[in-house]
Design a protein around this motif. Structure first.
Motif, PDB file in Angstrom:
ATOM      1  N   PRO A  52       0.828  -1.214   0.000  1.00 17.37           N
ATOM      2  CA  PRO A  52       0.000   0.000   0.000  1.00 17.37           C
ATOM      3  C   PRO A  52       0.863   1.266   0.000  1.00 17.37           C
ATOM      4  O   PRO A  52       1.938   1.298   0.607  1.00 17.37           O
ATOM      5  N   ILE A  53       0.399   2.282  -0.691  1.00 20.07           N
ATOM      6  CA  ILE A  53       1.096   3.570  -0.721  1.00 20.07           C
ATOM      7  C   ILE A  53       0.484   4.457   0.357  1.00 20.07           C
ATOM      8  O   ILE A  53      -0.698   4.828   0.276  1.00 20.07           O
ATOM      9  N   ALA A  54       1.268   4.785   1.367  1.00 12.35           N
ATOM     10  CA  ALA A  54       0.769   5.590   2.480  1.00 12.35           C
ATOM     11  C   ALA A  54       0.521   7.025   2.023  1.00 12.35           C
ATOM     12  O   ALA A  54       1.093   7.505   1.038  1.00 12.35           O
ATOM     13  N   PHE A  55      -0.318   7.720   2.772  1.00 14.71           N
ATOM     14  CA  PHE A  55      -0.711   9.081   2.390  1.00 14.71           C
ATOM     15  C   PHE A  55       0.490  10.025   2.346  1.00 14.71           C
ATOM     16  O   PHE A  55       0.638  10.808   1.405  1.00 14.71           O
ATOM     17  N   ASP A  56       1.378   9.944   3.350  1.00 14.40           N
ATOM     18  CA  ASP A  56       2.521  10.866   3.356  1.00 14.40           C
ATOM     19  C   ASP A  56       3.457  10.595   2.188  1.00 14.40           C
ATOM     20  O   ASP A  56       4.068  11.518   1.631  1.00 14.40           O
ATOM     21  N   PHE A  58       2.400   9.463  -0.772  1.00 11.59           N
ATOM     22  CA  PHE A  58       1.673  10.012  -1.916  1.00 11.59           C
ATOM     23  C   PHE A  58       1.908  11.520  -2.026  1.00 11.59           C
ATOM     24  O   PHE A  58       2.164  12.051  -3.114  1.00 11.59           O
ATOM     25  N   VAL A  59       1.844  12.201  -0.892  1.00 13.21           N
ATOM     26  CA  VAL A  59       2.010  13.657  -0.880  1.00 13.21           C
ATOM     27  C   VAL A  59       3.437  14.044  -1.255  1.00 13.21           C
ATOM     28  O   VAL A  59       3.658  14.997  -2.014  1.00 13.21           O
ATOM     29  N   ALA A  60       4.409  13.295  -0.756  1.00 17.30           N
ATOM     30  CA  ALA A  60       5.808  13.697  -0.898  1.00 17.30           C
ATOM     31  C   ALA A  60       6.435  13.329  -2.238  1.00 17.30           C
ATOM     32  O   ALA A  60       7.401  13.970  -2.668  1.00 17.30           O
ATOM     33  N   SER A  61       5.913  12.307  -2.902  1.00 22.23           N
ATOM     34  CA  SER A  61       6.614  11.758  -4.059  1.00 22.23           C
ATOM     35  C   SER A  61       5.752  11.770  -5.322  1.00 22.23           C
ATOM     36  O   SER A  61       4.681  11.146  -5.353  1.00 22.23           O
ATOM     37  N   ALA A  62       6.242  12.423  -6.362  1.00 18.94           N
ATOM     38  CA  ALA A  62       5.546  12.408  -7.650  1.00 18.94           C
ATOM     39  C   ALA A  62       5.502  10.995  -8.218  1.00 18.94           C
ATOM     40  O   ALA A  62       4.514  10.592  -8.854  1.00 18.94           O
ATOM     41  N   ASP A  63       6.568  10.224  -7.984  1.00 18.82           N
ATOM     42  CA  ASP A  63       6.591   8.840  -8.461  1.00 18.82           C
ATOM     43  C   ASP A  63       5.525   8.003  -7.764  1.00 18.82           C
ATOM     44  O   ASP A  63       4.878   7.156  -8.388  1.00 18.82           O
ATOM     45  N   ALA A  64       5.346   8.222  -6.458  1.00 20.05           N
ATOM     46  CA  ALA A  64       4.324   7.482  -5.708  1.00 20.05           C
ATOM     47  C   ALA A  64       2.928   7.847  -6.204  1.00 20.05           C
ATOM     48  O   ALA A  64       2.052   6.982  -6.332  1.00 20.05           O
TER      49      ALA A  64
END
Length: 253
Positions: A52-56, A58-64
């Motif tokens: 799972p991709i955590a919210f932080d 997602f916010v921090a990484s364009a790749d995520a």
């Protein structure tokens, strides 16, 4: 009490439904597996294939962010093809009969709405994957808009209003739970006299606290799930059988 067999469980459940004045269903991924939507934790589930991709993150990484949208669009055909199953239709029958004021769900697939529940009466604890929202201003976007921009350069789009990232309208790990949904779920759990926990492993908190809350407030608790849960010992009835087969007899009643 664990039902000795499916027939016995359905009979006991029917009696409890008949006696109840206010029934609150609480659903997890297990109710949607017969609709073709895989769950998360079981062998072969989504989280066994993708972390799972955590919210932080997602916010921090364009790749995520790009990876999150790639995964979502890879699942689009599955979500688009899914139709309400027997479990969804049975609960919608209770709703239409006036037995159920609203439903609490951990699911993000929109199938309760498709089964006949009014949008306002589906309390989505973990959001909804059938549309997107800006994580800044909250503006809603439809998925075709997101996909058109994603396909242009492979990057996740930003909001046209505030330039913050646009994300599926779901709740990721580390993201704040929706306050209104939590408040309404709390009120429902405290006021019902029969609480049905259906297809949930009851391990994700705070959502897993609602069956316990209902029981502590005097409601009877029924757990319908293929696998044991940590709350089985608290339940008045446990049915460990297929959800569609268990609830199928209540469709249209």
């Amino acid at each position: 009490m664990i039902a000795k067999d499916l027939r016995s469980g359905v009979e006991q459940l029917g009696n409890m439904i008949a006696e109840a004045a206010c029934i609150v269903p609480f659903t997890g991924a297990g109710i949607s597996t017969e609709c073709g939507i895989p769950d998360f934790r079981s062998p072969g589930g989504l989280w066994t294939r993708n972390r799972p991709i955590a919210f932080d993150e997602f916010v921090a990484s364009a790749d995520a962010r790009a990876e999150a949208w790639r995964r979502r669009f890879a699942m689009e055909a599955t979500f688009a093809a899914a139709k309400p199953g027997r479990g969804h239709r049975a609960l919608a029958s209770l709703y239409k009969a006036g037995k159920t004021p609203a439903i609490i769900t951990q699911n993000i697939d929109n199938l309760h709405q498709a089964s006949g529940f009014r949008v306002d009466d589906v309390i989505e604890l973990h959001g909804n994957t059938t549309y997107a929202r800006c994580i800044g201003c909250g503006h809603a976007y439809d998925l075709p808009w997101v996909k058109a921009r994603f396909d242009e350069d492979g990057n996740a789009p930003d909001c046209t209003i505030c330039d913050e990232p646009v994300k599926t309208a779901t709740i990721s790990f580390g993201q704040a739970m929706p306050e209104d949904a939590m408040r309404r779920a709390t009120e429902l759990a405290q006021q019902c006299d029969l609480f049905l926990a259906i297809g949930s492993s009851l391990v994700v908190w705070p959502a897993a606290g609602f069956p316990l809350m209902a029981k502590n407030c005097g409601a009877k608790l029924v757990i319908i799930n293929n696998e044991p849960t940590e709350q089985d010992d608290l339940a008045d009835l446990v049915i460990r059988h297929d959800i569609g087969e268990t609830l199928g007899p209540f469709v249209g009643n």
